[in-house]
Design an enzyme around this catalytic site. Sequence first.
Site, PDB file in Angstrom:
ATOM      1  N   HIS A   1     -16.953  12.144   3.366  1.00 36.81           N
ATOM      2  CA  HIS A   1     -15.739  11.724   2.664  1.00 36.81           C
ATOM      3  C   HIS A   1     -14.805  12.899   2.388  1.00 36.81           C
ATOM      4  O   HIS A   1     -13.757  12.730   1.778  1.00 36.81           O
ATOM      5  CB  HIS A   1     -16.116  11.023   1.356  1.00 36.81           C
ATOM      6  CG  HIS A   1     -16.975   9.819   1.594  1.00 36.81           C
ATOM      7  ND1 HIS A   1     -18.344   9.874   1.501  1.00 36.81           N
ATOM      8  CD2 HIS A   1     -16.661   8.558   1.969  1.00 36.81           C
ATOM      9  CE1 HIS A   1     -18.830   8.677   1.801  1.00 36.81           C
ATOM     10  NE2 HIS A   1     -17.839   7.873   2.091  1.00 36.81           N
TER      11      HIS A   1
ATOM     12  N   ARG B   1       0.818  -1.224   0.000  1.00 36.69           N
ATOM     13  CA  ARG B   1       0.000   0.000   0.000  1.00 36.69           C
ATOM     14  C   ARG B   1       0.850   1.273   0.000  1.00 36.69           C
ATOM     15  O   ARG B   1       0.487   2.297   0.587  1.00 36.69           O
ATOM     16  CB  ARG B   1      -0.971   0.008   1.191  1.00 36.69           C
ATOM     17  CG  ARG B   1      -2.101  -0.993   1.071  1.00 36.69           C
ATOM     18  CD  ARG B   1      -3.040  -0.933   2.255  1.00 36.69           C
ATOM     19  NE  ARG B   1      -2.363  -1.353   3.478  1.00 36.69           N
ATOM     20  CZ  ARG B   1      -2.744  -1.023   4.706  1.00 36.69           C
ATOM     21  NH1 ARG B   1      -3.793  -0.249   4.880  1.00 36.69           N
ATOM     22  NH2 ARG B   1      -2.077  -1.461   5.760  1.00 36.69           N
TER      23      ARG B   1
ATOM     24  N   GLU C   1     -27.038   7.974   1.505  1.00 35.79           N
ATOM     25  CA  GLU C   1     -26.053   8.994   1.103  1.00 35.79           C
ATOM     26  C   GLU C   1     -26.696   9.941   0.101  1.00 35.79           C
ATOM     27  O   GLU C   1     -27.309   9.498  -0.854  1.00 35.79           O
ATOM     28  CB  GLU C   1     -24.835   8.301   0.494  1.00 35.79           C
ATOM     29  CG  GLU C   1     -23.719   9.245   0.088  1.00 35.79           C
ATOM     30  CD  GLU C   1     -23.883   9.822  -1.311  1.00 35.79           C
ATOM     31  OE1 GLU C   1     -23.381  10.936  -1.531  1.00 35.79           O
ATOM     32  OE2 GLU C   1     -24.505   9.191  -2.169  1.00 35.79           O
TER      33      GLU C   1
ATOM     34  N   HIS D   1     -28.792   1.309   6.271  1.00 38.28           N
ATOM     35  CA  HIS D   1     -28.065   2.428   5.656  1.00 38.28           C
ATOM     36  C   HIS D   1     -27.530   2.005   4.297  1.00 38.28           C
ATOM     37  O   HIS D   1     -27.080   0.874   4.119  1.00 38.28           O
ATOM     38  CB  HIS D   1     -26.896   2.872   6.536  1.00 38.28           C
ATOM     39  CG  HIS D   1     -25.997   3.862   5.865  1.00 38.28           C
ATOM     40  ND1 HIS D   1     -26.415   5.139   5.559  1.00 38.28           N
ATOM     41  CD2 HIS D   1     -24.727   3.766   5.398  1.00 38.28           C
ATOM     42  CE1 HIS D   1     -25.429   5.779   4.946  1.00 38.28           C
ATOM     43  NE2 HIS D   1     -24.404   4.967   4.834  1.00 38.28           N
TER      44      HIS D   1
ATOM     45  N   GLY E   1     -22.939   5.234  12.479  1.00 34.39           N
ATOM     46  CA  GLY E   1     -22.393   4.101  13.228  1.00 34.39           C
ATOM     47  C   GLY E   1     -20.997   4.286  13.777  1.00 34.39           C
ATOM     48  O   GLY E   1     -20.769   4.168  14.974  1.00 34.39           O
TER      49      GLY E   1
END
Length: 756
Positions: free
Chosen positions: A692, A15, A663, A639, A430
């Site tokens: 985000h 990564r 969303e 959700h 959450g």
Amino acid sequence: MLTSNLGYPRIGENREWKKALESFWANDTTEEQLLATMKELRLNHLRVQQEQEVDLIPVGDFTLYDHVLDMAVMFGIIPKRFLQQGDTPTLSTYFAMARGSKNAQACEMTKWYNTNYHYIVPELHDAAPRLTKNAPLEAYLEAKNELGIDGKPVILGPYSFVKLAKGYEEDKLQETIQSLLPLYIQVIQELVDAGARSIQVDEPSLVTSISAREMALVTRIYEQINEAIADAPLFLQTYFDAVTFYEEVVSLPVKGIGLDFVHGGAKNLEALRTFGFPEDKVLAAGIIDGRNIWISNLRERHELVHQLEQHVAKDRLVLQPSCSLLHVPVTTKREEKLDPTLLGVLAFANEKLTELHTLKQLAAGNEAEVKEALEANDDALAALEKSGWRSGAATSHNLENKKRPQSFNERRPLQEEKWQLPLLPTTTIGSFPQTKDVRRTRSLWRKGELSTVEYERTMKSYIEKWINIQEELGLDVLVHGEFERNDMVEFFGEKLDGFAFTANGWVQSYGSRCVKPPIIYGNVSFTEPMTVAETVYAQSLTDKPVKGMLTGPVTILNWSFVRDDLPLTVIAHQIAEALTHEVTALEEAGIEMIQIDEPAIREGLPLKAEDQQEYLDWAVSAFRASCAHVKATTQIHTHMCYSEFHEMIEAIDDLDADVISIETSRSHGEMISAFEKTTYEKGIGLGVYDIHSPRVPSEEEMLNVIRRALTVLPASLFWVNPDCGLKTRAEKETVAALKNMVAAARAAREELKTKA
């Protein structure tokens, strides 16, 4: 016969890509350092493919965030809020479009077809397309000059690019594409002039339910390109399903056609047998699954190649993965802790390229050279069969089509009496910020460097801290924060039978966000309560309701690498059956507001309209099965995020959740507009701000979202919440945003009182 690849994972074996981006965003490194790291990664990825003896190596598939965003910026399709007139786009502009800035809301982000990858949606309204640079040419020349690789530039085709965008009218589709065509022609011409011998033009939208009129438009597009650049070496590439208009697609004036013979492969193969394949074209055949992590049965794949050879000459056949390898991890070589039998049947990106080379050798008659690889493949598949992991009862048939005995209208007054919530109740989705301390605590415990007693004590301290913060903010329905969860799917998979986990099996989800999907290798079953202890502890700290938080069966399925021997509906209902036990355990422990998240329900939707109802039927059935047994007063929430939900509003209603949160903010009001044409009569929260982005929206901005939503949805059913979980956000911005959100909800309540 050649081999080809359609795209390679960007993130690096460890990564490195993610770490470089996040270091730059944190101002710990400079732009020059970021670009140097990215170049090193990009070239290394090309070297790996070169070592794997791939004949046609893709270039230009690498990106600093998203390949669709790259195309938009290259074509100067930059919303005015990010640029002063005449400005040249910079790296800051690019990242602002993706992530937002202090002064500008980020562009919308949504699913890439039916995958868990997300792309940045181009905004075409008021666009004045211009070529800001030729990025595919830069990538081609870099590979050629630095490594001597004559690569295959990858471009998202004009039809698919526009279909993935927003801000154009459907009756002006042709006009919109025509405005981009001169830029495409210039990009392709410059590539041809530089010596490119193969150019991959991705048109995945050709596998969706396109109309005959649009197919005719696609034909005209490619005729125009061909008229402008005779004999341009274009490989028109499709993936994720069979093409809708096979005869028309294979007749397009291009050098080669790429078809997926894994997903939708039966339909493509049937069309090939029925209609043949042009003798003047190359068939690039996707024969290795680019979306799942199981090894191929090489003898079966070789037989498929043999079938293809009945219709296409060997010298006009290219073997490749079914799609870009973006959707699988980089390599299995560091997976030392997996059961050897399971590891033996896994193939990530590098291993899939090895399989391609083996199949090429088999097709060339060089069986002796790959004898060892073939025998290893046989042995691995035999060991899986012998393991017994996949034997036994698959699922209980009595779970299908279960539903709660009371209707929503019967449940609603009982729940209102029980919960006594204010109008426009506020809640979160959450998760709360997972700081370095949270992640470090989990990591130390997993490594055995922290005792379970100390770990649980620390987790309780995080829960207590955020219950107190939520109460101080004035939220109405609270959550425990999910600090014990690294990932919303992995957490549950670790506690259910039938799942396995990799050490380094990361894939890109959006931007620098990477996920490590679990592997469903056998039958799924419940073992012990998974969420009860943390939720009950949180509830003990407050008189306000605390939601139990579960991930739904369809999301667990869609966000995992799934066994390939059973229908998806069977696996979904296995997971649902396991979740029924967890829901029961929560309810018996006094947790009677339970959220079962299904953020991925939309992404599993088949790309062809005729295949969608079957999927929706079993997806809805699996969700309902997980909670059909609860009391009428138990309030079930769900959700969902990043999706065109107006396409499936009936299925959402059929889920029969008491409250759904969706969303909304990044779609810039489009989700709210969808409810102008649709009636929804259950509890609903449309996310009032984008989590985000690090940007903190004002109270007024969120109040305007609430006002707009209340023009199409009844206030008595409306909830106020963020778009998604807050795991990736910083604590300070989270508290600031939630403070403004609660203030906006209170202001909206006052406005409603005044109107009344």
